[in-house]
Design a protein around this motif. Structure first.
Motif, PDB file in Angstrom:
ATOM      1  N   ARG A   1       1.016  -1.305   0.615  1.00 15.38           N
ATOM      2  CA  ARG A   1      -0.124   0.168   0.226  1.00 15.38           C
ATOM      3  C   ARG A   1       1.057   1.075   0.136  1.00 15.38           C
ATOM      4  NH1 ARG A   1      -2.492  -3.707   2.732  1.00 15.38           N
ATOM      5  NH2 ARG A   1      -4.581  -4.664   2.031  1.00 15.38           N
ATOM      6  N   GLN A   2       0.220   2.126  -0.669  1.00 16.91           N
ATOM      7  CA  GLN A   2       0.779   3.507  -0.767  1.00 16.91           C
ATOM      8  C   GLN A   2       0.306   4.727  -0.463  1.00 16.91           C
ATOM      9  OE1 GLN A   2       1.562   3.991  -5.346  1.00 16.91           O
ATOM     10  NE2 GLN A   2       0.092   2.506  -5.626  1.00 16.91           N
ATOM     11  N   PRO A   3       0.545   5.746  -0.551  1.00 18.75           N
ATOM     12  CA  PRO A   3       0.665   6.931   0.016  1.00 18.75           C
ATOM     13  C   PRO A   3      -0.666   7.426  -1.225  1.00 18.75           C
ATOM     14  CG  PRO A   3       2.948   7.585   0.914  1.00 18.75           C
ATOM     15  CD  PRO A   3       2.893   5.920  -0.221  1.00 18.75           C
ATOM     16  N   VAL A   4      -1.131   8.382  -0.880  1.00 21.25           N
ATOM     17  CA  VAL A   4      -2.051   8.661  -1.649  1.00 21.25           C
ATOM     18  C   VAL A   4      -1.910   9.539  -3.132  1.00 21.25           C
ATOM     19  CG1 VAL A   4      -4.110  10.482  -2.063  1.00 21.25           C
ATOM     20  CG2 VAL A   4      -4.203   8.364  -0.361  1.00 21.25           C
ATOM     21  N   ASP A   5      -1.885   8.972  -4.366  1.00 22.32           N
ATOM     22  CA  ASP A   5      -1.508   9.469  -5.147  1.00 22.32           C
ATOM     23  C   ASP A   5      -2.859  10.210  -6.050  1.00 22.32           C
ATOM     24  OD1 ASP A   5      -3.232   7.860  -6.838  1.00 22.32           O
ATOM     25  OD2 ASP A   5      -1.278   6.686  -7.097  1.00 22.32           O
ATOM     26  N   ALA A   6      -2.453  11.075  -6.994  1.00 21.78           N
ATOM     27  CA  ALA A   6      -3.115  12.014  -8.377  1.00 21.78           C
ATOM     28  C   ALA A   6      -4.783  11.218  -8.603  1.00 21.78           C
ATOM     29  CB  ALA A   6      -2.085  12.552  -9.639  1.00 21.78           C
ATOM     30  N   ARG A   7      -4.078  10.049  -9.307  1.00 23.41           N
ATOM     31  CA  ARG A   7      -5.206   8.540  -9.640  1.00 23.41           C
ATOM     32  C   ARG A   7      -6.214   9.021  -7.983  1.00 23.41           C
ATOM     33  NH1 ARG A   7      -4.408   2.881 -10.961  1.00 23.41           N
ATOM     34  NH2 ARG A   7      -3.049   3.149  -9.466  1.00 23.41           N
ATOM     35  N   ALA A   8      -5.633   8.275  -7.488  1.00 25.80           N
ATOM     36  CA  ALA A   8      -6.478   8.019  -5.850  1.00 25.80           C
ATOM     37  C   ALA A   8      -6.791   9.587  -5.116  1.00 25.80           C
ATOM     38  CB  ALA A   8      -5.223   7.583  -4.889  1.00 25.80           C
ATOM     39  N   ALA A   9      -6.831  11.014  -5.428  1.00 24.72           N
ATOM     40  CA  ALA A   9      -6.903  11.531  -4.899  1.00 24.72           C
ATOM     41  C   ALA A   9      -8.381  12.254  -5.737  1.00 24.72           C
ATOM     42  CB  ALA A   9      -6.622  13.185  -5.087  1.00 24.72           C
ATOM     43  N   ALA A  10      -7.824  12.346  -7.295  1.00 23.91           N
ATOM     44  CA  ALA A  10      -8.691  12.017  -7.833  1.00 23.91           C
ATOM     45  C   ALA A  10     -10.335  11.363  -7.908  1.00 23.91           C
ATOM     46  CB  ALA A  10      -9.067  12.409  -9.326  1.00 23.91           C
ATOM     47  N   LEU A  11     -10.510   9.886  -7.953  1.00 24.82           N
ATOM     48  CA  LEU A  11     -11.084   9.225  -6.927  1.00 24.82           C
ATOM     49  C   LEU A  11     -12.057   9.190  -5.859  1.00 24.82           C
ATOM     50  CD1 LEU A  11     -12.865   7.099  -8.609  1.00 24.82           C
ATOM     51  CD2 LEU A  11     -11.088   5.003  -6.957  1.00 24.82           C
ATOM     52  N   MET A  12     -11.044   9.687  -4.782  1.00 30.30           N
ATOM     53  CA  MET A  12     -11.615  10.066  -3.791  1.00 30.30           C
ATOM     54  C   MET A  12     -12.519  11.790  -3.667  1.00 30.30           C
ATOM     55  SD  MET A  12     -11.457   8.420  -1.357  1.00 30.30           S
ATOM     56  CE  MET A  12     -11.933   9.374   0.415  1.00 30.30           C
ATOM     57  N   CYS A  13     -12.480  12.428  -4.387  1.00 31.93           N
ATOM     58  CA  CYS A  13     -12.917  13.849  -4.236  1.00 31.93           C
ATOM     59  C   CYS A  13     -14.502  13.092  -5.297  1.00 31.93           C
ATOM     60  CB  CYS A  13     -12.371  14.447  -5.270  1.00 31.93           C
ATOM     61  SG  CYS A  13     -10.779  15.790  -4.318  1.00 31.93           S
ATOM     62  N   GLY A  14     -14.555  12.473  -6.100  1.00 28.36           N
ATOM     63  CA  GLY A  14     -15.617  12.197  -7.226  1.00 28.36           C
ATOM     64  C   GLY A  14     -16.433  11.030  -6.176  1.00 28.36           C
ATOM     65  N   LEU A  15     -16.034   9.876  -5.322  1.00 28.70           N
ATOM     66  CA  LEU A  15     -16.370   9.364  -3.986  1.00 28.70           C
ATOM     67  C   LEU A  15     -17.336  10.218  -3.150  1.00 28.70           C
ATOM     68  CD1 LEU A  15     -13.860   6.122  -3.550  1.00 28.70           C
ATOM     69  CD2 LEU A  15     -16.137   6.527  -4.960  1.00 28.70           C
ATOM     70  N   CYS A  16     -16.347  11.239  -2.395  1.00 30.60           N
ATOM     71  CA  CYS A  16     -17.051  13.013  -1.681  1.00 30.60           C
ATOM     72  C   CYS A  16     -18.168  13.110  -2.193  1.00 30.60           C
ATOM     73  CB  CYS A  16     -16.011  13.096  -1.366  1.00 30.60           C
ATOM     74  SG  CYS A  16     -14.908  12.589  -0.093  1.00 30.60           S
ATOM     75  N   ALA A  17     -17.922  13.057  -3.330  1.00 27.21           N
ATOM     76  CA  ALA A  17     -19.311  14.105  -4.016  1.00 27.21           C
ATOM     77  C   ALA A  17     -20.094  13.180  -3.759  1.00 27.21           C
ATOM     78  CB  ALA A  17     -19.021  14.320  -5.247  1.00 27.21           C
ATOM     79  N   LEU A  18     -20.364  11.805  -4.074  1.00 26.35           N
ATOM     80  CA  LEU A  18     -21.713  10.707  -4.232  1.00 26.35           C
ATOM     81  C   LEU A  18     -22.133  10.820  -2.855  1.00 26.35           C
ATOM     82  CD1 LEU A  18     -19.907   8.429  -6.690  1.00 26.35           C
ATOM     83  CD2 LEU A  18     -22.094   9.569  -7.099  1.00 26.35           C
ATOM     84  N   TRP A  19     -20.812  10.863  -1.894  1.00 22.79           N
ATOM     85  CA  TRP A  19     -21.263  10.088  -0.573  1.00 22.79           C
ATOM     86  C   TRP A  19     -22.156  11.291   0.397  1.00 22.79           C
ATOM     87  CZ3 TRP A  19     -15.756   7.915   1.156  1.00 22.79           C
ATOM     88  CH2 TRP A  19     -15.755   6.795  -0.054  1.00 22.79           C
ATOM     89  N   GLY A  20     -21.428  12.530  -0.086  1.00 26.61           N
ATOM     90  CA  GLY A  20     -21.853  13.791   0.721  1.00 26.61           C
ATOM     91  C   GLY A  20     -24.081  14.008   0.093  1.00 26.61           C
ATOM     92  N   LEU A  21     -24.099  13.719  -1.514  1.00 32.73           N
ATOM     93  CA  LEU A  21     -25.283  13.380  -1.800  1.00 32.73           C
ATOM     94  C   LEU A  21     -26.305  12.253  -0.845  1.00 32.73           C
ATOM     95  CD1 LEU A  21     -27.391  14.888  -3.851  1.00 32.73           C
ATOM     96  CD2 LEU A  21     -26.237  13.702  -5.563  1.00 32.73           C
TER      97      LEU A  21
END
Length: 310
Positions: free
Chosen positions: A4-24
């Motif tokens: 397992r590795q620290p968060v990179d750009a791909r993970a950050a972009a995916l997390m942003c999308g997930l956060c929007a969905l979970w917020g809704l």
């Protein structure tokens, strides 16, 4: 070996999308609540998503991956997942979607504590403990702050408390996944255990508490479709994929976006009001999450800027 590795750009972009969905997510449940009780919504969406996940498992040929080594942890995470959404469903009967999302997404704080105790390599620093203290101060301010010009009602505080209990259950789920054989299991397998647990337990509780009456309106159908396809199926598969490839406590650095999205959607779509004390508490919670989960990223960034580092 732990890859397992620290968060990179791909993970950050995916997390942003997930956060929007979970917020809704909380808003979608609240909107359909007049036609179908939240517990029944959560049970139905879990059952439908379980069918989709099982189809995905068969298509990928992953059915042979189920064995006794994952059965025990699978049952545990299924029960924890069900308990989490039991508290969410009941909490939304008493408090607003905006408040629920803030208290529920204290989960990264509890997760970081659990991982510190159970998983080598995810120990917390003194600064991170300071972030945890900041977040807990925020919880107290948001929980006990007045609602407008009057003290918070008992019902609202009950709903808020359910949100916190849901956060603890969610954190326990994440720690269980990371600390058991499920850490190496396919994401679809882990999710299936959770969805089946939520479907069964929440359906029983909804039936036992008389919350099975519903009206199949357009709003209900759209809400269930959104919750089933985008939340319970796609977003959770993506989340468990992230847990398998990235350090769990580091993923939480972006999770503060979820309550931010949740509050925005609650105010925009449900006309919910925000009290100053709640806003102050929410900001403290999000600041604490950033400190706890982003500590290593900040440290690595500072190290890379030191003279002699190329």
């Amino acid at each position: 070996m732990n890859t397992r590795q620290p968060v990179d750009a791909r993970a950050a972009a995916l997390m942003c999308g997930l956060c929007a969905l979970w917020g809704l997510q909380q808003v979608a449940i609240k909107v359909a609540a007049p036609d179908m009780a939240p517990l029944l919504q959560l049970s139905i969406r879990s059952g439908l998503a379980a069918i989709l996940v099982w189809g995905l498992i068969l298509w990928r040929g992953e059915a042979r991956g189920f064995d006794r080594a994952t059965l025990g942890p699978g049952i545990v995470v299924g029960l924890l997942f069900a308990v989490e959404f039991l508290f969410v469903g009941e909490g939304l009967r008493y408090t607003s979607a905006s408040r629920m999302v803030i208290f529920l997404y204290c989960a990264p704080i509890f997760t970081a504590i659990g991982l510190h105790l159970c998983v080598p390599g995810e120990r917390l620093s003194l600064l991170q403990w300071g972030g945890i203290l900041t977040a807990f101060v925020g919880v107290v301010v948001a929980f006990y702050g007045p609602a407008g010009n009057a003290p918070a009602s008992a019902d609202q505080r009950l709903g808020d408390a359910f949100g916190l209990l849901g956060a603890i259950a969610w954190a326990a789920t994440t720690v269980t996944v990371r600390a058991t054989r499920l850490a190496a299991a396919p994401a679809s397998q882990t999710l299936l255990y959770q969805l089946l647990g939520a479907f069964g337990l929440l359906l029983v509780v909804a039936w036992a508490s008389g919350q099975t009456d519903f009206q199949l309106s357009r709003t209900t159908v759209l809400s269930l479709a959104f919750q089933t396809l985008l939340i319970a199926f796609m977003s959770y598969l993506a989340w468990f994929w992230l847990l398998r490839h990235y350090l769990a406590s580091r993923l939480g650095v972006l999770s503060f976006l979820t309550p931010l999205f949740g509050v925005i959607f609650g105010v925009w779509l449900l006309d919910e009001t925000l009290e100053p004390a709640f806003v102050t508490g929410a900001l403290l919670v999000m600041a604490g999450i950033v400190v706890v989960s982003g500590h290593d990223l900040f440290r690595q960034h500072l190290a890379s800027r030191r003279p002699g580092n190329l």
